[in-house]
Scaffold this motif. Structure first.
Motif, PDB file in Angstrom:
ATOM      1  N   THR A 144       0.832  -1.169  -0.033  1.00  0.00           N
ATOM      2  CA  THR A 144       0.119   0.182  -0.200  1.00  0.00           C
ATOM      3  C   THR A 144       0.773   1.136  -0.160  1.00  0.00           C
ATOM      4  OG1 THR A 144      -0.145   0.143   2.452  1.00  0.00           O
ATOM      5  CG2 THR A 144      -1.872  -1.288   1.132  1.00  0.00           C
ATOM      6  N   TYR A 146      -0.475   4.155   1.193  1.00  0.00           N
ATOM      7  CA  TYR A 146      -0.972   5.299   2.020  1.00  0.00           C
ATOM      8  C   TYR A 146      -1.750   4.511   3.323  1.00  0.00           C
ATOM      9  CZ  TYR A 146      -0.682   8.542  -1.636  1.00  0.00           C
ATOM     10  OH  TYR A 146      -0.101   9.141  -3.010  1.00  0.00           O
ATOM     11  N   PRO A 147      -1.618   5.163   4.507  1.00  0.00           N
ATOM     12  CA  PRO A 147      -2.268   4.616   5.649  1.00  0.00           C
ATOM     13  C   PRO A 147      -3.574   4.578   5.340  1.00  0.00           C
ATOM     14  CG  PRO A 147      -0.685   6.309   6.369  1.00  0.00           C
ATOM     15  CD  PRO A 147      -0.659   6.358   4.900  1.00  0.00           C
ATOM     16  N   GLY A 148      -4.118   3.370   5.944  1.00  0.00           N
ATOM     17  CA  GLY A 148      -5.486   3.204   5.965  1.00  0.00           C
ATOM     18  C   GLY A 148      -5.905   2.558   4.549  1.00  0.00           C
ATOM     19  N   GLN A 149      -5.078   2.651   3.633  1.00  0.00           N
ATOM     20  CA  GLN A 149      -5.626   1.923   2.296  1.00  0.00           C
ATOM     21  C   GLN A 149      -5.991   0.591   2.351  1.00  0.00           C
ATOM     22  OE1 GLN A 149      -2.566   2.428  -0.832  1.00  0.00           O
ATOM     23  NE2 GLN A 149      -3.256   0.766  -1.791  1.00  0.00           N
ATOM     24  N   ASP A 150      -5.435  -0.251   3.356  1.00  0.00           N
ATOM     25  CA  ASP A 150      -6.107  -1.488   3.337  1.00  0.00           C
ATOM     26  C   ASP A 150      -5.577  -2.188   4.665  1.00  0.00           C
ATOM     27  OD1 ASP A 150      -7.325  -3.797   2.504  1.00  0.00           O
ATOM     28  OD2 ASP A 150      -6.116  -4.338   0.805  1.00  0.00           O
ATOM     29  N   SER A 151      -6.078  -3.164   4.982  1.00  0.00           N
ATOM     30  CA  SER A 151      -5.851  -3.817   6.180  1.00  0.00           C
ATOM     31  C   SER A 151      -4.557  -4.558   5.933  1.00  0.00           C
ATOM     32  CB  SER A 151      -6.926  -4.988   6.694  1.00  0.00           C
ATOM     33  OG  SER A 151      -6.512  -5.748   7.557  1.00  0.00           O
TER      34      SER A 151
END
Length: 388
Positions: A144, A146-151
């Motif tokens: 990923t 970016y932070p939060g883009q996926d688990s």
């Protein structure tokens, strides 16, 4: 190993696998540079690899990359390799150049995309069956930005599920080699960023899963030889991707940037028995030759690995162990430095002469005229390169 005859025997039995893509056009993010005489298909790549083996005597295996080296008749390609004195080595998968894999391949949020990726990996196992290849090498660009883009943990679960399915498809004499890379093209998280992540997945999978150490895939200052020693000790070092780097994943000729590091790595390999066939460690090159001629550059890389190996074999193991037991720091370091500072080129020249090769493989190749012949003969068609 102080017995010169034993050192020579070890050097004569060494096998270094070369990459098919190392013979094609390559470059940087800004441009791919074309050269005259570059192969136009996998058959011509094998012909170039045969030149490396002809002059070094230690490079009989060639890695293939799918789909770059996809052909209609893999048994025919295998016979062609055999006719050239080669054999097909590792099959490398590619789940990083399809538009569908923009957000990941086996870890993609969409199960349809994950299915497509796993099906490609299974196709690679079919190609292993057809060519007699023992190893499937997996490198995933998944991650990923970016932070939060996926688990993060969700992606690890998807990765484990995909690896398990492919692992179960392997034959009894086939292995899965899981590569790792700190970053690029993903920049926030990479799903297999380091040796620990690869090692953890391989442990869960079983004995046919091993870790690949690419010498360019670490953070600056990483002690790669520690990783090598640990994985070898645990029986989980499957292969190397030898190359050289100044800054990141430069994929330069092996031993070009830091030959002392290559020596330190080979010291741990020798000390841990990694040159012995029983360990199954595969010594592969993984590099691109952007501005230099391909075949001579691969020859130079092979000889650089040979030189590092020869120096590692010349370490006085008894003297080193004695210094370590007594806590003599300077003496222990001195044993290694004495071996590293030894000019092993005359020794390797003798080894080559004893097996009927020219003492200077690099010079002999340049004098052969092959570089000029392939430049004249390989006119027309589409040259092989990244993505082909």
């Amino acid at each position: 190993m102080s017995d010169v005859s034993a050192v020579k025997a070890a050097l004569k039995s060494q096998v270094i696998e070369t990459p098919s893509w190392g013979y094609g056009n390559s470059g940087t993010r800004f441009k791919v540079f074309a050269q005259a005489g570059v192969p136009r298909d996998p058959y011509e790549k094998l012909a170039d690899a045969a030149q490396v083996h002809r002059y070094t005597g230690v490079a009989p295996k060639v890695s293939l990359h799918i789909p770059w080296d996809r052909v209609e008749d893999y048994p025919a390609l295998t016979r062609h390799a055999r006719d050239l004195g080669l054999r097909i080595g590792t099959i490398n998968s590619n789940v990083f150049q399809d538009d569908d894999f923009k957000l990941g391949s086996v870890t993609h949020p969409d199960p349809t995309v994950r299915r497509k990726a796993v099906d490609h990996l299974l196709e690679c196992v079919d190609i292993m069956d057809a060519t007699g290849s023992p190893d499937l090498k997996l490198w995933f660009s998944d991650g990923t930005n970016y932070p939060g883009q996926d688990s993060i943990t969700g992606r690890q679960d998807r990765l484990a599920e995909a690896l398990e399915e492919v692992y179960e498809r392997l034959g009894d004499d086939q292995r899965m080699l899981l590569e790792y890379k700190l970053f690029e093209p993903a920049f926030y998280t990479t799903d297999v960023p380091d040796w620990g992540t690869s090692y953890a997945h391989c442990l869960k999978l079983g004995p046919k899963a091993k870790v690949v150490v690419d010498t360019g895939h670490h953070a600056p200052g990483t002690n790669i030889e520690f990783i090598v020693a640990f994985l070898l000790h645990e029986g989980k070092l499957g292969a190397f991707d030898f190359n050289s780097r100044f800054y990141a994943d430069d994929d330069l000729m092996a031993g070009a940037a830091d030959p002392f590091q290559l020596f330190r790595i080979m010291h741990e390999v020798v000390a841990g028995g990694g040159l012995e066939a029983r360990t199954g460690v595969n010594f592969m090159l993984d590099q691109c030759h952007n501005i230099e001629a391909k075949i001579p550059a691969v020859i130079r890389s092979v000889t650089n690995v040979q030189e590092a190996t020869a120096k590692a074999l010349l370490i006085d193991a008894d003297a080193l162990a004695a210094a370590q037991r007594s806590g003599d720091v300077l003496a222990a370091n001195g044993v290694l430095m004495d071996a590293y500072n030894t000019d092993v080129r005359p020794l390797l020249a003798e080894v080559r002469e004893e097996i009927g090769l020219d003492r200077d493989p690099f010079g002999a190749y340049l004098a052969s005229g092959n570089q000029e012949r392939i430049a004249a003969d390989r006119v027309g068609g589409e040259q092989a390169g990244w993505g082909a």
